[in-house]
Design a protein around this motif. Structure first.
Motif, PDB file in Angstrom:
ATOM      1  N   GLU A 243       0.820  -1.203   0.000  1.00 61.80           N
ATOM      2  CA  GLU A 243       0.000   0.000   0.000  1.00 61.80           C
ATOM      3  C   GLU A 243       0.853   1.250   0.000  1.00 61.80           C
ATOM      4  OE1 GLU A 243      -2.458   0.557   3.440  1.00 61.80           O
ATOM      5  OE2 GLU A 243      -0.818   0.308   4.855  1.00 61.80           O
ATOM      6  N   PHE A 244       0.287   2.278  -0.576  1.00 67.48           N
ATOM      7  CA  PHE A 244       0.927   3.586  -0.651  1.00 67.48           C
ATOM      8  C   PHE A 244       0.939   4.219   0.735  1.00 67.48           C
ATOM      9  CE2 PHE A 244       2.001   7.650  -2.415  1.00 67.48           C
ATOM     10  CZ  PHE A 244       1.207   8.590  -1.759  1.00 67.48           C
ATOM     11  N   VAL A 245       2.096   4.793   1.096  1.00 63.51           N
ATOM     12  CA  VAL A 245       2.219   5.509   2.364  1.00 63.51           C
ATOM     13  C   VAL A 245       2.260   7.014   2.119  1.00 63.51           C
ATOM     14  CG1 VAL A 245       3.714   5.933   4.360  1.00 63.51           C
ATOM     15  CG2 VAL A 245       3.395   3.601   3.510  1.00 63.51           C
ATOM     16  N   GLY A 246       3.104   7.425   1.193  1.00 63.81           N
ATOM     17  CA  GLY A 246       3.220   8.847   0.889  1.00 63.81           C
ATOM     18  C   GLY A 246       4.233   9.077  -0.208  1.00 63.81           C
ATOM     19  N   ARG A 247       4.272  10.316  -0.676  1.00 62.01           N
ATOM     20  CA  ARG A 247       5.211  10.641  -1.721  1.00 62.01           C
ATOM     21  C   ARG A 247       5.627  12.096  -1.574  1.00 62.01           C
ATOM     22  NH1 ARG A 247       3.519  13.845  -5.628  1.00 62.01           N
ATOM     23  NH2 ARG A 247       5.160  13.109  -7.029  1.00 62.01           N
ATOM     24  N   ILE A 248       6.750  12.428  -2.237  1.00 61.45           N
ATOM     25  CA  ILE A 248       7.243  13.798  -2.233  1.00 61.45           C
ATOM     26  C   ILE A 248       7.686  14.131  -3.640  1.00 61.45           C
ATOM     27  CG2 ILE A 248       9.597  13.086  -1.578  1.00 61.45           C
ATOM     28  CD1 ILE A 248       9.698  15.700   0.124  1.00 61.45           C
ATOM     29  N   SER A 249       7.431  15.349  -4.051  1.00 59.85           N
ATOM     30  CA  SER A 249       7.775  15.758  -5.406  1.00 59.85           C
ATOM     31  C   SER A 249       9.284  15.897  -5.574  1.00 59.85           C
ATOM     32  CB  SER A 249       7.102  17.088  -5.732  1.00 59.85           C
ATOM     33  OG  SER A 249       7.637  18.123  -4.917  1.00 59.85           O
ATOM     34  N   TRP A 250       9.724  16.007  -6.809  1.00 59.77           N
ATOM     35  CA  TRP A 250      11.149  16.096  -7.090  1.00 59.77           C
ATOM     36  C   TRP A 250      11.772  17.321  -6.439  1.00 59.77           C
ATOM     37  CZ3 TRP A 250      13.235  20.279  -9.692  1.00 59.77           C
ATOM     38  CH2 TRP A 250      12.312  21.147 -10.276  1.00 59.77           C
ATOM     39  N   SER A 251      11.005  18.377  -6.311  1.00 59.10           N
ATOM     40  CA  SER A 251      11.531  19.644  -5.798  1.00 59.10           C
ATOM     41  C   SER A 251      11.299  19.825  -4.309  1.00 59.10           C
ATOM     42  CB  SER A 251      10.855  20.809  -6.531  1.00 59.10           C
ATOM     43  OG  SER A 251       9.467  20.803  -6.250  1.00 59.10           O
ATOM     44  N   ASP A 252      10.699  18.822  -3.674  1.00 53.21           N
ATOM     45  CA  ASP A 252      10.389  18.913  -2.240  1.00 53.21           C
ATOM     46  C   ASP A 252       9.290  19.922  -1.960  1.00 53.21           C
ATOM     47  OD1 ASP A 252      12.344  19.574   0.802  1.00 53.21           O
ATOM     48  OD2 ASP A 252      10.596  18.307   0.416  1.00 53.21           O
ATOM     49  N   SER A 253       8.547  20.305  -2.988  1.00 50.99           N
ATOM     50  CA  SER A 253       7.547  21.350  -2.783  1.00 50.99           C
ATOM     51  C   SER A 253       6.167  20.806  -2.434  1.00 50.99           C
ATOM     52  CB  SER A 253       7.435  22.225  -4.034  1.00 50.99           C
ATOM     53  OG  SER A 253       6.991  21.433  -5.135  1.00 50.99           O
ATOM     54  N   SER A 254       5.955  19.532  -2.643  1.00 49.60           N
ATOM     55  CA  SER A 254       4.639  18.996  -2.301  1.00 49.60           C
ATOM     56  C   SER A 254       4.752  17.560  -1.828  1.00 49.60           C
ATOM     57  CB  SER A 254       3.695  19.081  -3.500  1.00 49.60           C
ATOM     58  OG  SER A 254       4.050  18.151  -4.489  1.00 49.60           O
ATOM     59  N   THR A 255       3.884  17.220  -0.913  1.00 50.65           N
ATOM     60  CA  THR A 255       3.805  15.863  -0.392  1.00 50.65           C
ATOM     61  C   THR A 255       2.350  15.405  -0.389  1.00 50.65           C
ATOM     62  OG1 THR A 255       3.690  16.760   1.849  1.00 50.65           O
ATOM     63  CG2 THR A 255       5.852  16.025   1.078  1.00 50.65           C
ATOM     64  N   LYS A 256       2.197  14.117  -0.348  1.00 51.03           N
ATOM     65  CA  LYS A 256       0.866  13.517  -0.279  1.00 51.03           C
ATOM     66  C   LYS A 256       0.978  12.280   0.593  1.00 51.03           C
ATOM     67  CE  LYS A 256      -2.821  11.603  -3.168  1.00 51.03           C
ATOM     68  NZ  LYS A 256      -3.251  11.298  -4.556  1.00 51.03           N
ATOM     69  N   TYR A 257      -0.047  12.036   1.406  1.00 54.54           N
ATOM     70  CA  TYR A 257      -0.003  10.920   2.339  1.00 54.54           C
ATOM     71  C   TYR A 257      -1.282  10.104   2.286  1.00 54.54           C
ATOM     72  CZ  TYR A 257       3.870  13.589   4.287  1.00 54.54           C
ATOM     73  OH  TYR A 257       5.055  14.277   4.443  1.00 54.54           O
ATOM     74  N   ALA A 258      -1.148   8.851   2.627  1.00 50.37           N
ATOM     75  CA  ALA A 258      -2.326   8.025   2.834  1.00 50.37           C
ATOM     76  C   ALA A 258      -3.048   8.510   4.077  1.00 50.37           C
ATOM     77  CB  ALA A 258      -1.913   6.563   3.003  1.00 50.37           C
ATOM     78  N   ASP A 259      -4.342   8.368   4.073  1.00 50.96           N
ATOM     79  CA  ASP A 259      -5.136   8.828   5.222  1.00 50.96           C
ATOM     80  C   ASP A 259      -4.705   8.148   6.520  1.00 50.96           C
ATOM     81  OD1 ASP A 259      -8.311   9.174   3.420  1.00 50.96           O
ATOM     82  OD2 ASP A 259      -6.602  10.525   3.635  1.00 50.96           O
TER      83      ASP A 259
END
Length: 119
Positions: free
Chosen positions: A45-61
Motif C-alpha cells: 500500500e501507498f504511504v506517501g510521496r514527495i515531489s522532485w523539488s520537495d515542494s509537495s507531499t501527499k499521504y495516505a489517510d
C-alpha cells in the motif's frame, strides 16, 4: 540504479522511527519519491510521496498527521519520519523512485526495511 532503505527496527506503540533511503545510479532530482509498505498477508500500500523539488507531499489517510516525508537532493536521500507509531504500522517499508519528475510510474524500488511496532 539502486535504492537502499535503512532505519527499520522494533519499537513500541507510540514510539517514533525515521527511515532513510539512499539512491544511486540515477539523477535523483528528476524523480518523485514514494514510500510504500506491505504487511504480512496484505497487498502493498501507498504511504506517501514527495515531489522532485520537495515542494509537495501527499499521504495516505492512515498515516496523515503522523508521518512526514522529506528529501535532500544534494545527498540523494529521502526520509520517512514516523511518529505515534501503532501496531498496524507493522510492515516492510519500501522507497521507490517515480520517473518524469513524479508524473510517471514508479520504476525503481528498494529491497525494503522491516518496521515492527509492538503493543
Amino acid at each position: 540504479v539502486q535504492l537502499v532503505e535503512s532505519g527499520g527496527g522494533v519499537v513500541q506503540d507510540g514510539d517514533s522511527l525515521r527511515l532513510s533511503c539512499v539512491a544511486s545510479g540515477l539523477t535523483f532530482s528528476r524523480y518523485g519519491m514514494g514510500w510504500f509498505r506491505q504487511a504480512p498477508g496484505k497487498e502493498r500500500e501507498f504511504v506517501g510521496r514527495i515531489s522532485w523539488s520537495d515542494s509537495s507531499t501527499k499521504y495516505a489517510d492512515s498515516v496523515k498527521g503522523r508521518f512526514t516525508i522529506s528529501r535532500d537532493n544534494a545527498k540523494n536521500m529521502v526520509y520517512l519520519q514516523m511518529n505515534s507509531l501503532k501496531p498496524e504500522d507493522t510492515a516492510v517499508y519500501y522507497c521507490a523512485a517515480q520517473k518524469d519528475y513524479g508524473l510517471g510510474e514508479y520504476v525503481y524500488w528498494g529491497q525494503g526495511t522491516q518496521v515492527t511496532v509492538s503493543s
